[in-house]
Design an enzyme around this catalytic site. Sequence first.
Site, PDB file in Angstrom:
ATOM      1  N   ARG A 147       0.872  -1.186   0.000  1.00 24.61           N
ATOM      2  CA  ARG A 147       0.000   0.000   0.000  1.00 24.61           C
ATOM      3  C   ARG A 147       0.901   1.226   0.000  1.00 24.61           C
ATOM      4  NH1 ARG A 147      -3.869   2.725   4.655  1.00 24.61           N
ATOM      5  NH2 ARG A 147      -1.896   3.670   5.276  1.00 24.61           N
ATOM      6  N   ASP A 210      -5.011   3.922  -0.441  1.00 26.79           N
ATOM      7  CA  ASP A 210      -6.147   4.179   0.451  1.00 26.79           C
ATOM      8  C   ASP A 210      -6.479   5.671   0.416  1.00 26.79           C
ATOM      9  OD1 ASP A 210      -7.938   4.320   2.544  1.00 26.79           O
ATOM     10  OD2 ASP A 210      -6.673   3.242   3.984  1.00 26.79           O
ATOM     11  N   GLU A 236      -8.773   1.925  -2.208  1.00 26.36           N
ATOM     12  CA  GLU A 236      -9.536   1.671  -0.974  1.00 26.36           C
ATOM     13  C   GLU A 236     -10.258   2.908  -0.457  1.00 26.36           C
ATOM     14  OE1 GLU A 236      -6.982   0.059   2.023  1.00 26.36           O
ATOM     15  OE2 GLU A 236      -8.261   0.718   3.661  1.00 26.36           O
ATOM     16  N   GLU A 262     -13.506  -1.073   6.106  1.00 27.43           N
ATOM     17  CA  GLU A 262     -12.816  -1.294   7.384  1.00 27.43           C
ATOM     18  C   GLU A 262     -13.641  -0.796   8.565  1.00 27.43           C
ATOM     19  OE1 GLU A 262      -9.156   0.825   6.420  1.00 27.43           O
ATOM     20  OE2 GLU A 262      -9.669   2.382   7.854  1.00 27.43           O
ATOM     21  N   GLU A 339      -4.235  -7.443   5.193  1.00 26.46           N
ATOM     22  CA  GLU A 339      -3.362  -6.318   5.558  1.00 26.46           C
ATOM     23  C   GLU A 339      -2.471  -6.731   6.729  1.00 26.46           C
ATOM     24  OE1 GLU A 339      -5.486  -2.907   7.033  1.00 26.46           O
ATOM     25  OE2 GLU A 339      -3.812  -1.548   6.632  1.00 26.46           O
ATOM     26  N   TRP A 402     -11.754  12.027   8.269  1.00 31.76           N
ATOM     27  CA  TRP A 402     -10.347  11.727   8.471  1.00 31.76           C
ATOM     28  C   TRP A 402      -9.965  10.470   7.796  1.00 31.76           C
ATOM     29  CZ3 TRP A 402      -6.989   8.062  10.600  1.00 31.76           C
ATOM     30  CH2 TRP A 402      -5.634   8.464  10.592  1.00 31.76           C
TER      31      TRP A 402
HETATM   32  C1  CS2 Z   1      -6.112   2.381   7.581  1.00 30.91           C
HETATM   33  C2  CS2 Z   1      -6.088   2.247   9.067  1.00 30.91           C
HETATM   34  O1  CS2 Z   1      -5.153   0.250   7.571  1.00 30.91           O
HETATM   35  C3  CS2 Z   1      -5.846   1.028   6.944  1.00 30.91           C
HETATM   36  O2  CS2 Z   1      -6.311   0.802   5.864  1.00 30.91           O
HETATM   37  O3  CS2 Z   1      -7.208   2.950   7.004  1.00 30.91           O
HETATM   38  O4  CS2 Z   1      -4.769   2.391   9.434  1.00 30.91           O
HETATM   39  C4  CS2 Z   1      -6.966   3.201   9.891  1.00 30.91           C
HETATM   40  O5  CS2 Z   1      -6.626   4.531   9.692  1.00 30.91           O
HETATM   41  C5  CS2 Z   1      -6.847   2.851  11.339  1.00 30.91           C
HETATM   42  O6  CS2 Z   1      -7.008   1.486  11.539  1.00 30.91           O
HETATM   43  C6  CS2 Z   1      -7.848   3.605  12.169  1.00 30.91           C
HETATM   44  O7  CS2 Z   1      -7.833   3.125  13.473  1.00 30.91           O
HETATM   45 MG    MG Z   2      -7.877   1.930   5.218  1.00 30.32          MG
END
Ligand code: CS2
Ligand code: MG
Length: 402
Positions: A147, A210, A236, A262, A339, A402
């Site tokens: 990623r 992402d 993503e 997620e 992941e 965010w």
């Molecule tokens: C992210 C995460 O892993 C990912 O794809 O989007 O790191 C996310 O920001 C965090 O898990 C939030 O707690």
């Molecule tokens: Mg993510």
Amino acid sequence: MKIIDCQVFVSCPGRNFVTLKLTTDNGLVGWGDATLNGRELAVASYLRDHLCPLLIGREVMNTEDTWQYFYKGAYWRRGPVTMTAIGAIDVALWDLKGKALDTPVYNLLGGRSRDRLLVYTHAQGQDLDDTLTAVATAQAAGYRAIRVQSGVPGLGKIYGIGSGDAYEPVSKGVRPEEETWRTEPYLRFVPELFAAVRKEFGPDLLLLHDSHHRLTPIEAARLAQDLEPYHLFWLEDTVPAEHQASFRLIREKTVTPLAVGEVFNTLHDCQQLVSEQLIDYLRMTVSHGGGLTPMMKIAHFAEPYHVKTGCHGPSDISPIALAACLHFGTAVNNFGIQEYMGYADATEAAFSHDYSFGDGYLHVGDAPGLGIEFDEATANAQPYAPAYLPVNRLEDGTMFDW
Ligand code: CS2
Ligand code: MG
């Protein structure tokens, strides 16, 4: 085999984690992860105050009935706090079942559908050069799927670009940090970033990106189109998916594969996305999706629609949750990718596991249950301290995703 004790540990071995321990009348111990980044104490209270007392005396083997008891029995359904709490119990019960039957959990979910699980890791940098170096480092460490996130010229600190720690940036203290966002420079820069990555690393490396829910559907369609020449494995979380039909517009416009989910916790969050084939990968993860019991149903539902799994697995879910994802991914036919960011040393010291990384894959062991143990003393010596993900505003001060 009945539950006789239910304990919840909130500790900070490397970062905050909430860990559930169930003990049975024949002396077995099962583990679940109840960590919800930035809302840890809410899940701990939901478990301690509401669910643990009801677990005492329940039969371990009846995972389906116990799951329904907590899901339907509460009247108040769904949501991340509720589903993470139920998920921790469900995973701990499957761990116990495996230990009692002396077999790995994946054998109880359908057995091995594969020998090893393809993983992607994170490469991130403050600028393009920094990011290319990070991709080279990840590739040298054996990763086949990466990623790629980079700081964007003209923007300050943004999501996905940590300070070098092995986990997503958090602001320590009672108030989250604030970041500032502008979409246009991001939309211009990301295709340049992937052009440079493809030029440097060639066609074989699997690349992911992402957008962290920051785009509108039409912006997402533009980005997905602009990225088509670089053949991403997935793009993503382009738009927040509360409105599932908004993915129709993106889907019609692009052949870039799409991943989302997620932050989802039930089938109802993705039913339309899956049944209309609006996505390629579902990011729901076992611990936030209510455990292995519902996640197996969701994977089976998604299979005929050609939607594969891609469980969220950052280091803000504990190795217990990661292990649950690996047993799930070993068993289902429509596994896509997992992941995996690795963990800080302090986290590794508190959670021992029999999964291992090698050659771009995670390998699940054959230990009974999940193959994971939690060292209470080590973890509890590092007390919880409030820590939050940042919040995000547009340049004029408007509150943003965010
Ligand atoms: C992210 C995460 O892993 C990912 O794809 O989007 O790191 C996310 O920001 C965090 O898990 C939030 O707690
Ligand atoms: Mg993510």
